[in-house]
Each structure stands twice: as C-alpha cells, then as structure tokens.
Motif scaffolding. Structure first.
Motif, PDB file in Angstrom:
ATOM      1  N   ALA A  71      -1.005  13.967 -21.211  1.00  0.00           N
ATOM      2  CA  ALA A  71       0.058  14.224 -21.942  1.00  0.00           C
ATOM      3  C   ALA A  71       1.526  13.547 -21.382  1.00  0.00           C
ATOM      4  O   ALA A  71       2.244  13.154 -21.968  1.00  0.00           O
ATOM      5  CB  ALA A  71       0.386  15.827 -21.936  1.00  0.00           C
ATOM      6  N   LYS A  72       1.189  13.580 -20.242  1.00  0.00           N
ATOM      7  CA  LYS A  72       2.734  12.814 -19.570  1.00  0.00           C
ATOM      8  C   LYS A  72       2.912  11.354 -19.827  1.00  0.00           C
ATOM      9  O   LYS A  72       3.577  10.866 -19.982  1.00  0.00           O
ATOM     10  CB  LYS A  72       2.548  13.074 -17.945  1.00  0.00           C
ATOM     11  CG  LYS A  72       3.641  12.677 -17.186  1.00  0.00           C
ATOM     12  CD  LYS A  72       3.765  12.630 -15.689  1.00  0.00           C
ATOM     13  CE  LYS A  72       3.638  14.145 -15.234  1.00  0.00           C
ATOM     14  NZ  LYS A  72       3.537  14.285 -13.645  1.00  0.00           N
ATOM     15  N   LYS A  73       1.364  10.787 -19.668  1.00  0.00           N
ATOM     16  CA  LYS A  73       1.405   9.254 -19.942  1.00  0.00           C
ATOM     17  C   LYS A  73       1.812   9.125 -21.327  1.00  0.00           C
ATOM     18  O   LYS A  73       2.765   7.997 -21.662  1.00  0.00           O
ATOM     19  CB  LYS A  73      -0.228   8.836 -19.614  1.00  0.00           C
ATOM     20  CG  LYS A  73      -0.243   7.210 -20.265  1.00  0.00           C
ATOM     21  CD  LYS A  73      -1.771   7.150 -19.924  1.00  0.00           C
ATOM     22  CE  LYS A  73      -2.052   5.566 -20.429  1.00  0.00           C
ATOM     23  NZ  LYS A  73      -3.428   5.278 -20.204  1.00  0.00           N
ATOM     24  N   TYR A  74       1.322   9.650 -22.144  1.00  0.00           N
ATOM     25  CA  TYR A  74       1.741   9.584 -23.763  1.00  0.00           C
ATOM     26  C   TYR A  74       2.923  10.043 -24.247  1.00  0.00           C
ATOM     27  O   TYR A  74       3.399   9.633 -25.224  1.00  0.00           O
ATOM     28  CB  TYR A  74       0.448   9.990 -24.859  1.00  0.00           C
ATOM     29  CG  TYR A  74      -0.779   9.110 -24.340  1.00  0.00           C
ATOM     30  CD1 TYR A  74      -0.669   7.658 -24.911  1.00  0.00           C
ATOM     31  CD2 TYR A  74      -1.974   9.564 -23.783  1.00  0.00           C
ATOM     32  CE1 TYR A  74      -1.930   7.039 -24.393  1.00  0.00           C
ATOM     33  CE2 TYR A  74      -2.952   8.884 -23.594  1.00  0.00           C
ATOM     34  CZ  TYR A  74      -3.194   7.637 -23.757  1.00  0.00           C
ATOM     35  OH  TYR A  74      -4.059   6.788 -23.674  1.00  0.00           O
ATOM     36  N   ALA A  75       3.518  10.979 -23.514  1.00  0.00           N
ATOM     37  CA  ALA A  75       4.801  11.476 -23.851  1.00  0.00           C
ATOM     38  C   ALA A  75       5.796  10.359 -23.607  1.00  0.00           C
ATOM     39  O   ALA A  75       6.861  10.048 -24.417  1.00  0.00           O
ATOM     40  CB  ALA A  75       5.249  12.723 -23.087  1.00  0.00           C
ATOM     41  N   SER A  76       5.799   9.703 -22.453  1.00  0.00           N
ATOM     42  CA  SER A  76       6.769   8.384 -22.084  1.00  0.00           C
ATOM     43  C   SER A  76       6.567   7.567 -22.983  1.00  0.00           C
ATOM     44  O   SER A  76       7.642   6.952 -23.449  1.00  0.00           O
ATOM     45  CB  SER A  76       6.373   8.084 -20.432  1.00  0.00           C
ATOM     46  OG  SER A  76       5.155   7.487 -20.710  1.00  0.00           O
ATOM     47  N   SER A  77       5.294   7.033 -23.578  1.00  0.00           N
ATOM     48  CA  SER A  77       5.030   5.840 -24.488  1.00  0.00           C
ATOM     49  C   SER A  77       5.655   6.197 -25.890  1.00  0.00           C
ATOM     50  O   SER A  77       6.043   5.641 -26.531  1.00  0.00           O
ATOM     51  CB  SER A  77       3.801   5.541 -24.670  1.00  0.00           C
ATOM     52  OG  SER A  77       2.884   6.647 -25.252  1.00  0.00           O
ATOM     53  N   THR A  78       5.613   7.653 -26.140  1.00  0.00           N
ATOM     54  CA  THR A  78       6.265   7.994 -27.387  1.00  0.00           C
ATOM     55  C   THR A  78       7.809   7.909 -27.545  1.00  0.00           C
ATOM     56  O   THR A  78       8.315   7.879 -28.548  1.00  0.00           O
ATOM     57  CB  THR A  78       5.732   9.452 -27.972  1.00  0.00           C
ATOM     58  OG1 THR A  78       6.380  10.496 -26.825  1.00  0.00           O
ATOM     59  CG2 THR A  78       4.476   9.518 -28.230  1.00  0.00           C
ATOM     60  N   LYS A  79       8.450   8.298 -26.448  1.00  0.00           N
ATOM     61  CA  LYS A  79      10.071   7.875 -26.423  1.00  0.00           C
ATOM     62  C   LYS A  79      10.394   6.720 -26.624  1.00  0.00           C
ATOM     63  O   LYS A  79      11.442   6.421 -27.246  1.00  0.00           O
ATOM     64  CB  LYS A  79      10.360   8.580 -24.907  1.00  0.00           C
ATOM     65  CG  LYS A  79      10.259   9.946 -24.942  1.00  0.00           C
ATOM     66  CD  LYS A  79      10.557  10.410 -23.257  1.00  0.00           C
ATOM     67  CE  LYS A  79      10.623  12.068 -23.198  1.00  0.00           C
ATOM     68  NZ  LYS A  79      10.952  12.305 -21.678  1.00  0.00           N
ATOM     69  N   GLN A  80       9.642   5.779 -26.129  1.00  0.00           N
ATOM     70  CA  GLN A  80       9.907   4.310 -25.991  1.00  0.00           C
ATOM     71  C   GLN A  80       9.626   3.855 -27.543  1.00  0.00           C
ATOM     72  O   GLN A  80      10.472   3.102 -28.342  1.00  0.00           O
ATOM     73  CB  GLN A  80       9.127   3.673 -25.292  1.00  0.00           C
ATOM     74  CG  GLN A  80       9.358   3.660 -23.821  1.00  0.00           C
ATOM     75  CD  GLN A  80       8.387   3.001 -23.019  1.00  0.00           C
ATOM     76  OE1 GLN A  80       7.406   2.520 -23.342  1.00  0.00           O
ATOM     77  NE2 GLN A  80       8.631   3.061 -21.715  1.00  0.00           N
ATOM     78  N   GLU A  81       8.699   4.466 -28.423  1.00  0.00           N
ATOM     79  CA  GLU A  81       8.241   4.019 -29.688  1.00  0.00           C
ATOM     80  C   GLU A  81       9.423   4.611 -30.423  1.00  0.00           C
ATOM     81  O   GLU A  81       9.495   4.009 -31.388  1.00  0.00           O
ATOM     82  CB  GLU A  81       6.861   4.534 -30.061  1.00  0.00           C
ATOM     83  CG  GLU A  81       5.689   3.660 -29.538  1.00  0.00           C
ATOM     84  CD  GLU A  81       4.280   4.499 -29.563  1.00  0.00           C
ATOM     85  OE1 GLU A  81       4.376   5.431 -30.635  1.00  0.00           O
ATOM     86  OE2 GLU A  81       3.405   3.815 -29.112  1.00  0.00           O
ATOM     87  N   GLY A  82      10.130   5.723 -30.191  1.00  0.00           N
ATOM     88  CA  GLY A  82      11.078   6.360 -31.012  1.00  0.00           C
ATOM     89  C   GLY A  82      12.090   5.659 -31.122  1.00  0.00           C
ATOM     90  O   GLY A  82      12.847   5.272 -32.124  1.00  0.00           O
ATOM     91  N   ASN A  83      12.522   5.150 -30.073  1.00  0.00           N
ATOM     92  CA  ASN A  83      13.730   3.972 -29.932  1.00  0.00           C
ATOM     93  C   ASN A  83      13.552   3.009 -30.832  1.00  0.00           C
ATOM     94  O   ASN A  83      14.487   2.119 -31.562  1.00  0.00           O
ATOM     95  CB  ASN A  83      13.992   3.687 -28.426  1.00  0.00           C
ATOM     96  CG  ASN A  83      14.664   5.069 -28.073  1.00  0.00           C
ATOM     97  OD1 ASN A  83      15.058   6.107 -28.433  1.00  0.00           O
ATOM     98  ND2 ASN A  83      14.525   5.059 -26.695  1.00  0.00           N
ATOM     99  N   ALA A  84      12.349   2.368 -30.605  1.00  0.00           N
ATOM    100  CA  ALA A  84      12.041   1.094 -31.230  1.00  0.00           C
ATOM    101  C   ALA A  84      11.881   1.442 -32.891  1.00  0.00           C
ATOM    102  O   ALA A  84      12.249   0.194 -33.624  1.00  0.00           O
ATOM    103  CB  ALA A  84      10.788   0.556 -30.650  1.00  0.00           C
ATOM    104  N   SER A  85      11.358   2.439 -33.295  1.00  0.00           N
ATOM    105  CA  SER A  85      11.253   2.644 -34.654  1.00  0.00           C
ATOM    106  C   SER A  85      12.594   2.729 -35.475  1.00  0.00           C
ATOM    107  O   SER A  85      12.574   2.793 -36.791  1.00  0.00           O
ATOM    108  CB  SER A  85      10.357   3.886 -34.871  1.00  0.00           C
ATOM    109  OG  SER A  85      11.045   5.106 -34.494  1.00  0.00           O
ATOM    110  N   LYS A  86      13.707   3.185 -34.492  1.00  0.00           N
ATOM    111  CA  LYS A  86      15.126   3.403 -35.384  1.00  0.00           C
ATOM    112  C   LYS A  86      15.474   2.023 -35.947  1.00  0.00           C
ATOM    113  O   LYS A  86      16.193   2.009 -37.103  1.00  0.00           O
ATOM    114  CB  LYS A  86      16.037   3.942 -34.352  1.00  0.00           C
ATOM    115  CG  LYS A  86      15.537   5.383 -34.264  1.00  0.00           C
ATOM    116  CD  LYS A  86      16.765   5.978 -33.360  1.00  0.00           C
ATOM    117  CE  LYS A  86      16.187   7.527 -32.833  1.00  0.00           C
ATOM    118  NZ  LYS A  86      17.305   8.018 -31.743  1.00  0.00           N
TER     119      LYS A  86
END
Length: 125
Positions: A71-86
């Motif tokens: 959960a910790k590993k994939y939580a950090s990757s989703t934050k990065q994807e969230g900024n890129a998807s904007k």
C-alpha cells in the motif's frame, strides 16, 4: 380433522405450563438462572480457547506487513500519476479517440528463484 385434534392438545399443554409457573415461580426462576449461568460458562470457555489459538503467529502478521508495504509503495506512485494526468496532451485535444486509450497497471508478480532449467528425471514406460 387433524386441526380439531391438535388444538385441544396444545391448549392442554399451555394450561399445564401456566399452572406449573403459577404454583412455583421461584423454582422456575432458579432453573432459568442455572441454565443461563451454565450457558455463560460454556460461552466464555469457547471464547477463551478460540481467542488463544488466533493470537498465535499463523502467517497473518507476514501478510499484514506485506499489505502495508504494498500500500505504501503504490500510494506514492499514484500521487505521481495524479500530477501527470492533470496535464492534457495536445494530441488528446485534437483526437477524442486518443483519450480512450487505457493505461497499463503495474503487475504484482514476483520472480521466484529456483531450478527452472533442470528437467525432472522420469521413468520411461
């Protein structure tokens, strides 16, 4: 015809029960309290034995540790994807079909080390 026979029998049993309760209500209360105490003791014993067996390390702690790590590993990757998807790419603005392309999710597979190249020695028939 069975209802006609059944009704007087049921009424007789109910009447005898009421008569028994009315004649000795303290005996009934003692009996109900005794049964309740016995049931409570068995329930507490059952809970004590089932909780003691579940407290042991049955692999649950390893699973919980791996789940937290994942959960910790994939939580950090989703934050990065969230900024890129904007940011909207110019291709998506021109071509509406380009926005329907699905992104690949990361796989949750791991490689298990072992003797993959060695074949089993089988008897020939």
């Amino acid at each position: 015809m069975s209802n006609r026979l059944f009704t007087p029998i049921v009424l007789t049993i109910i009447g005898l029960a009421i008569l028994g309760i009315a004649s000795n209500p303290t005996g009934l209360l003692k009996q109900v309290a005794t049964i309740a105490i016995i049931v409570l003791v068995f329930y507490l014993l059952y809970k004590m034995f089932t909780q003691s067996s579940s407290r042991g390390n049955n692999g649950k702690s390893g699973y919980n540790r791996a789940a937290r790590k994942s959960a910790k590993k994939y939580a950090s990757s989703t934050k990065q994807e969230g900024n890129a998807s904007k940011k909207v790419a110019p291709i998506q603005l021109l071509n509406p079909k380009a926005s329907t392309i699905k992104k690949r999710k990361q796989t949750h597979l791991t490689v298990i080390e072992g003797k993959k190249g060695k074949k089993k020695d089988r008897a020939s028939f």
